[in-house]
Enzyme design. Structure first.
Site, PDB file in Angstrom:
ATOM      1  CB  ALA A  13      -0.931  -0.006   1.210  1.00 16.74           C
ATOM      2  NE  ARG A  23       3.013   6.508 -12.544  1.00 16.16           N
ATOM      3  CZ  ARG A  23       3.016   5.285 -12.045  1.00 16.16           C
ATOM      4  NH1 ARG A  23       2.030   4.891 -11.268  1.00 16.16           N
ATOM      5  NH2 ARG A  23       3.987   4.454 -12.330  1.00 16.16           N
ATOM      6  CD  GLU A  34       9.144  -0.656   5.664  1.00 16.65           C
ATOM      7  OE1 GLU A  34       8.026  -0.444   5.185  1.00 16.65           O
ATOM      8  OE2 GLU A  34       9.362  -1.474   6.607  1.00 16.65           O
ATOM      9  CB  ALA A  42       7.311  -9.997  -3.953  1.00 24.36           C
ATOM     10  CB  CYS A  44       2.553 -12.684  -2.598  1.00 19.37           C
ATOM     11  SG  CYS A  44       1.544 -11.314  -2.044  1.00 19.37           S
ATOM     12  CB  VAL A  82       5.992   6.419  12.275  1.00 21.64           C
ATOM     13  CG1 VAL A  82       5.041   7.393  12.963  1.00 21.64           C
ATOM     14  CG2 VAL A  82       6.517   7.009  10.972  1.00 21.64           C
ATOM     15  CG  ASP A 283      -2.420  -6.470   5.243  1.00 23.44           C
ATOM     16  OD1 ASP A 283      -2.948  -6.525   4.117  1.00 23.44           O
ATOM     17  OD2 ASP A 283      -1.547  -7.271   5.624  1.00 23.44           O
ATOM     18  CB  ALA A 301      -0.977  -8.432  -2.451  1.00 26.15           C
ATOM     19  CE1 TYR A 426     -15.060 -25.757 -25.859  1.00 18.77           C
ATOM     20  CE2 TYR A 426     -16.416 -25.224 -27.775  1.00 18.77           C
ATOM     21  CZ  TYR A 426     -15.689 -26.141 -27.037  1.00 18.77           C
ATOM     22  OH  TYR A 426     -15.570 -27.427 -27.475  1.00 18.77           O
TER      23      TYR A 426
END
Ligand code: FAD
Length: 562
Positions: A13, A23, A34, A42, A44, A82, A283, A301, A426
């Site tokens: 996030a 952006r 951090e 990653a 995951c 923090v 989360d 995620a 299909y």
């Protein structure tokens, strides 16, 4: 310099928020704080790094810190934690882990993306070497190195959720004998219990020793872990333990600063907290539940990335909304793919719905094309209006694609009658002319319109327990019947049913079943046309029944009750 945006947490996030904020506003000052040594990694992929499927730890770093900082002009500060938010002064207090220095940082807008941490059961022996949790790259590296540098033959996992199952597979891949302990009476607690039967078979087939309703009481060993003692006294050998007992959101900062917090931080569609200058994502937040029911926390995620993007955009002056979640998740368990989305049958009941439940078993592509694999789909829908509430799928190839179709259907608020109309692509290598989702939709829509009366295995067990008199008819071939059948079932093969209907009592409830519920569906029509008062199809047939109920062992087959 433009407005100053401070972000707490730099993974799914947080990193998404930082990039989108840049952006949105080229002039903004963006500070990413951090606590750990990496941003944008990653999580995951960690089980696959342990197994060696992902060979290089660098592959886990989605975007290297220098590139993230340089390309997006971010002030990235690693190992900066923090420790307090002062909403009045609009500052955060930050501690640098390297030298313990504490400083204050001002913000115009704050984004909390602090994620979650692994839950740790209180266990004597928890400090022994060989005991791990798995949430960071360092955890995964430490596990891999421990296996490489020590005599590790026995692995144990606490927790039968998706991370526990992925870790079990990883350790089996490395050649360890693996025991998996789960406190509840089933693995994958987000699934219905019957849908976990194939997972149990898959784990057993791969040598995983699963202990259900089992709790570790103590970890054994002097310096290095040697085993676990379970409540009840049983001992399980283990040179390595991965604790995957769930995660808890990092809510302390939000709570202490007086933000509105429930099971997660309360946010609006713009990911704004109760303080309009503070956003939150990932989360730690509660999300609108698009499947119906209460807001929920989905520690996955997909939502974290999208919410981060929305929070970053809005904190930088943009206008994006996050619609909500349907709770779609998928996991690989050896050769199985297991997925779920939306409401569990019990959740639906608790939320006040009268749920319609159907089970179907169909092939992921045309059966005449080599390699077709069967998947089981459980649909949960609102009985009255047919709105799709939830779905669970277990199978092999193609499960992920069907799960995503169903997730889209729930997102869009579709009904089961819409599923039977879906115009899906299909060709024999990819699907069947009637796709598994369409078949599931047809069956559920038939039930909802009253064209098909069904009984689920659980309902049949309840009816039997209540002493309701029923005639149970197995419409499969005599050979199939002999291989194992429901208790007290008579065998009248479908093709003989018209001629032998007279053997049955038109006044007494008739429950018909076959392998998956397809032949018996036709059988119900034959009997209904002959004046039978109450004819029902056993949903999912013998395939689902074996996952739930009792099977009378057939001649020499010894069919197992799951
Ligand atoms: P996190 O990724 O937890 O990031 C939060 C960051 O904030 C952390 O790096 C933490 O150090 C930092 N932080 C916390 N507090 C502070 C503070 N006070 N100051 C500074 N920094 C702080 N999801 C899926 O959808 N599919 C999967 O297959 C899947 N597999 C997973 C496998 C594993 C082993 C794990 C652990 C998770 C998996 N997940 C999966 C879950 C997914 O990774 C998370 O839902 C997602 O990472 C959440 O993102 P987040 O940014 O909210 O939190």
């Amino acid at each position: 310099m433009g407005r100053k945006i401070v972000i707490i947490g730099g993974v799914a996030a947080g990193a998404s928020a930082a990039v989108k904020a840049r952006r949105t506003d080229e002039e903004a000052e963006i500070v990413l704080l951090e606590r750990g040594p990496h941003v944008s990694f990653a999580n995951c992929g960690l089980p696959y790094f342990i197994s060696g499927v992902i060979g290089d730890r660098e592959q886990l770093l989605v975007i290297p810190t220098e590139r993230l900082a340089g390309r997006y002009m971010l002030d990235v500060r690693l190992r900066h934690e923090v420790i307090r938010i002062d909403r009045t002064a609009k500052t955060v207090e930050v501690r640098q882990s390297e030298d313990g220095r504490v400083y204050r940082e001002t913000y115009d807008r704050l984004i909390i993306a602090a994620g979650s941490r692994p839950l740790l059961p209180e266990l004597p022996g928890g400090k022994l070497a060989g005991v791990f949790t798995l949430s960071t790259v360092e955890d995964a590296v430490a596990i891999r190195e421990y296996i490489q540098n020590n005599e590790v033959h026995f692995g144990a996992i606490i927790g039968g959720g998706y991370i526990g199952l992925e870790c079990a597979e990883a350790l089996v891949t490395l050649g360890l004998r693996v025991a998996l302990l789960e406190r509840l009476d089933q693995v994958m607690p987000t699934l219905s219990r019957e849908m976990t039967a194939p997972i149990m078979a898959q784990l057993a087939g791969n040598g995983v020793d699963v202990h259900l309703s089992a709790e570790a009481e103590a970890l054994l060993g002097r310096e290095h872990l040697k085993g676990l003692r379970l409540r009840g006294g049983e001992e399980v050998p283990a040179d390595l333990l991965i604790i995957a007992a769930g995660v808890a959101p990092e809510l302390e900062l939000a709570r202490e600063s007086g933000l509105q917090v429930d099971l997660g931080i309360v946010v609006d569609e713009w990911m704004r907290t109760s303080d309009p200058e503070i956003y939150a994502a990932g989360d730690i937040v509660l999300s609108r539940n698009l499947a119906g029911g209460n807001p929920m926390r989905v520690p996955l995620a997909g939502p974290a990335n999208k919410q981060g993007r929305v929070a970053g955009c809005n904190a930088a002056g943009g206008d994006l909304r996050f619609a909500g979640v349907v709770g779609a998740s998928v996991v690989k368990v050896f050769d199985l793919t297991v997925g779920r989305v939306g409401m569990h049958e019990e959740d639906a009941r608790r939320a006040g719905y009268d749920p319609l439940v159907s089970y179907t078993h169909s092939s992921h592509h045309a059966t005449y094309y080599p390699g077709a694999e069967v998947m089981a789909i459980k649909l949960i829908a609102e009985r009255l209006g047919g709105k799709l509430l939830g779905a669970e799928i277990v199978g092999g190839a193609g499960v992920d694609k069907r799960l995503d179709v169903l997730a889209t259907a729930i997102y869009a608020g579709l009904c089961v009658k819409d599923l039977e109309q879906l115009d899906l692509a299909y060709a024999p290598p990819y699907a069947s002319a009637k796709d598994p989702v369409v078949i599931a939709g047809m069956v559920a829509a038939n039930i909802q319109r009253g064209e098909l009366k069904t009984v689920t295995p659980h309902e049949l067990i309840d009816l039997t327990a209540a002493g309701v008199r029923m005639q149970i008819v197995d419409v499969r071939t005599p050979r199939e019947y002999k291989s194992g059948h429901l208790p007290d079932a008579v065998n009248i093969p479908l093709d003989d049913l018209r001629g032998r209907a007279g053997e049955l009592d038109t006044e007494q409830t008739a429950i018909l079943y076959c392998g998956i519920g397809y032949r018996s569906y036709h059988g119900t029509k034959i009997l209904a046309a002959r004046g039978f008062k109450d004819v029902r199809n056993l949903s999912g047939g013998m395939s689902t029944w074996q996952w739930v109920g009792k099977v009378v062992a057939g001649e020499g087959q010894g069919m197992k009750v799951v």
